[in-house]
Design a protein around this motif. Structure first.
Motif, PDB file in Angstrom:
ATOM      1  N   THR A 119      43.675  39.072  33.140  1.00  0.00           N
ATOM      2  CA  THR A 119      43.551  40.323  33.891  1.00  0.00           C
ATOM      3  C   THR A 119      42.615  40.100  35.067  1.00  0.00           C
ATOM      4  OG1 THR A 119      41.732  41.031  32.455  1.00  0.00           O
ATOM      5  CG2 THR A 119      43.958  41.752  31.868  1.00  0.00           C
ATOM      6  N   MET A 120      42.865  40.798  36.141  1.00  0.00           N
ATOM      7  CA  MET A 120      42.041  40.679  37.338  1.00  0.00           C
ATOM      8  C   MET A 120      40.760  41.468  37.140  1.00  0.00           C
ATOM      9  SD  MET A 120      42.160  39.179  40.254  1.00  0.00           S
ATOM     10  CE  MET A 120      41.012  39.150  41.635  1.00  0.00           C
ATOM     11  N   SER A 121      39.653  40.766  36.985  1.00  0.00           N
ATOM     12  CA  SER A 121      38.358  41.421  36.805  1.00  0.00           C
ATOM     13  C   SER A 121      37.374  40.814  37.794  1.00  0.00           C
ATOM     14  CB  SER A 121      37.855  41.245  35.371  1.00  0.00           C
ATOM     15  OG  SER A 121      37.731  39.872  35.044  1.00  0.00           O
ATOM     16  N   VAL A 122      36.300  41.537  38.051  1.00  0.00           N
ATOM     17  CA  VAL A 122      35.283  41.062  38.987  1.00  0.00           C
ATOM     18  C   VAL A 122      34.289  40.188  38.228  1.00  0.00           C
ATOM     19  CG1 VAL A 122      33.462  41.738  40.587  1.00  0.00           C
ATOM     20  CG2 VAL A 122      35.537  43.124  40.406  1.00  0.00           C
ATOM     21  N   PRO A 123      34.183  38.911  38.560  1.00  0.00           N
ATOM     22  CA  PRO A 123      33.258  38.037  37.834  1.00  0.00           C
ATOM     23  C   PRO A 123      31.807  38.422  38.109  1.00  0.00           C
ATOM     24  CG  PRO A 123      34.859  36.772  39.136  1.00  0.00           C
ATOM     25  CD  PRO A 123      34.943  38.192  39.590  1.00  0.00           C
ATOM     26  N   ALA A 124      30.963  38.119  37.150  1.00  0.00           N
ATOM     27  CA  ALA A 124      29.530  38.330  37.333  1.00  0.00           C
ATOM     28  C   ALA A 124      28.998  37.335  38.364  1.00  0.00           C
ATOM     29  CB  ALA A 124      28.801  38.151  36.007  1.00  0.00           C
ATOM     30  N   PRO A 125      27.970  37.713  39.119  1.00  0.00           N
ATOM     31  CA  PRO A 125      27.381  36.779  40.084  1.00  0.00           C
ATOM     32  C   PRO A 125      26.894  35.508  39.399  1.00  0.00           C
ATOM     33  CG  PRO A 125      26.597  39.005  40.492  1.00  0.00           C
ATOM     34  CD  PRO A 125      27.327  39.046  39.177  1.00  0.00           C
ATOM     35  N   VAL A 126      26.939  34.405  40.139  1.00  0.00           N
ATOM     36  CA  VAL A 126      26.580  33.104  39.577  1.00  0.00           C
ATOM     37  C   VAL A 126      25.439  32.477  40.367  1.00  0.00           C
ATOM     38  CG1 VAL A 126      28.882  32.656  38.651  1.00  0.00           C
ATOM     39  CG2 VAL A 126      28.319  31.921  40.985  1.00  0.00           C
TER      40      VAL A 126
END
Length: 268
Positions: A119-126
């Motif tokens: 699913t298209m989700s917004v990744p957490a900042p890295v």
């Protein structure tokens, strides 16, 4: 989603899909791959991926699979697996050959297409760290999606061991090239830039779209210039990921710019 793959012209259950032990992709990493986003059962930027695959095949002197054949194969696989959202991995090797480095005079490429649902989700900042490994932008292999990914594997392992999320590799020029599996965008003085191909950046499809769309420009960034960066993102065909810091340098998150980039890259 069914565990079905497309291999050399046939749709097969993954348990029945076999690669020959003397395949040069397995033995010598003699091949290329593309990772292609699937959205609503479609591959919106397939033409860019197939064009890059053809360019890579030309560099490696590897016969490129027929574009019409690949397009139909992808359509057949999407239908057979009911894959709606996720990605496809298209792998092309030079096929089987005799022992040694010299390929057969008439190679018969192996072509494998696999699907993965997501699913298209917004990744957490890295958070990134500068790697000790370097990419050679002068090498033709820096311009293709080669199966030889050990530089990326080792740099990512090194980053994880240091309790970081990913590695930022420099080129042999000493300038920033890219992350282990993504191009990088830098925000400097209110403008977005991305590293030069000559500095080791892979000519990514999303990178090209952003350049064509006027969202960023190419520019050289040396390690000592990282302190001038106020924001950054990792970008590839599947995701846009904000960067919260590079080594000890903290970066701000830019919600509105993130939204605009994400809308441009993934609205279709």
């Amino acid at each position: 989603m069914s565990a079905i793959v497309w291999l050399n012209g046939r749709l097969l259950d993954i348990a029945d899909a076999h690669i020959a032990p003397n395949d040069r992709g397995f033995l010598l990493s003699d091949g290329l791959f593309e990772t292609i986003r699937v959205a609503n059962g479609q591959t919106p930027h397939l033409a860019r991926h197939l064009a890059r695959l053809e360019e890579g095949c030309a560099i490696l002197r590897l016969p490129s699979p027929d574009r019409t054949l690949l397009t139909q194969a992808i359509s057949d696989l999407l239908h057979a697996t009911n894959l709606s959202d996720g990605s496809l991995r298209l792998t092309v090797t030079r096929g089987t050959g005799p022992r040694g480095l010299v390929p057969p005079a008439t190679p018969h490429p192996t072509v494998l297409i696999q699907g993965t649902a997501s699913t298209m989700s917004v990744p957490a900042p890295v958070r990134l760290g500068l790697s000790r490994y370097r990419r050679d932008g002068a090498s033709p292999l820096a311009r293709v999606k080669s199966l030889a990914c050990l530089l990326s594997v080792m740099s990512r392992m090194e980053a994880v061991a240091a309790e970081l999320d990913d590695a930022l590799l420099l080129g042999t020029t000493g300038a920033v090239a890219e992350a282990s599996a993504a191009n990088i965008l830098f925000l400097r003085e209110g403008r977005l830039q991305t590293p030069l191909i000559a500095d080791g950046a892979l000519p990514g499809t999303s990178r090209a779209r952003l350049l064509d769309g006027g969202f960023c420009m190419e520019g050289r960034l040396l390690p000592q210039d990282i302190k001038t960066v106020t924001g950054a993102w990792l970008v590839n065909a599947l995701s846009l990921t904000a960067v919260s810091g590079i080594d000890s340098h903290d970066l701000s998150l830019h919600a509105e710019l993130d939204r605009r980039l994400r809308a441009f890259l993934f609205s279709a």
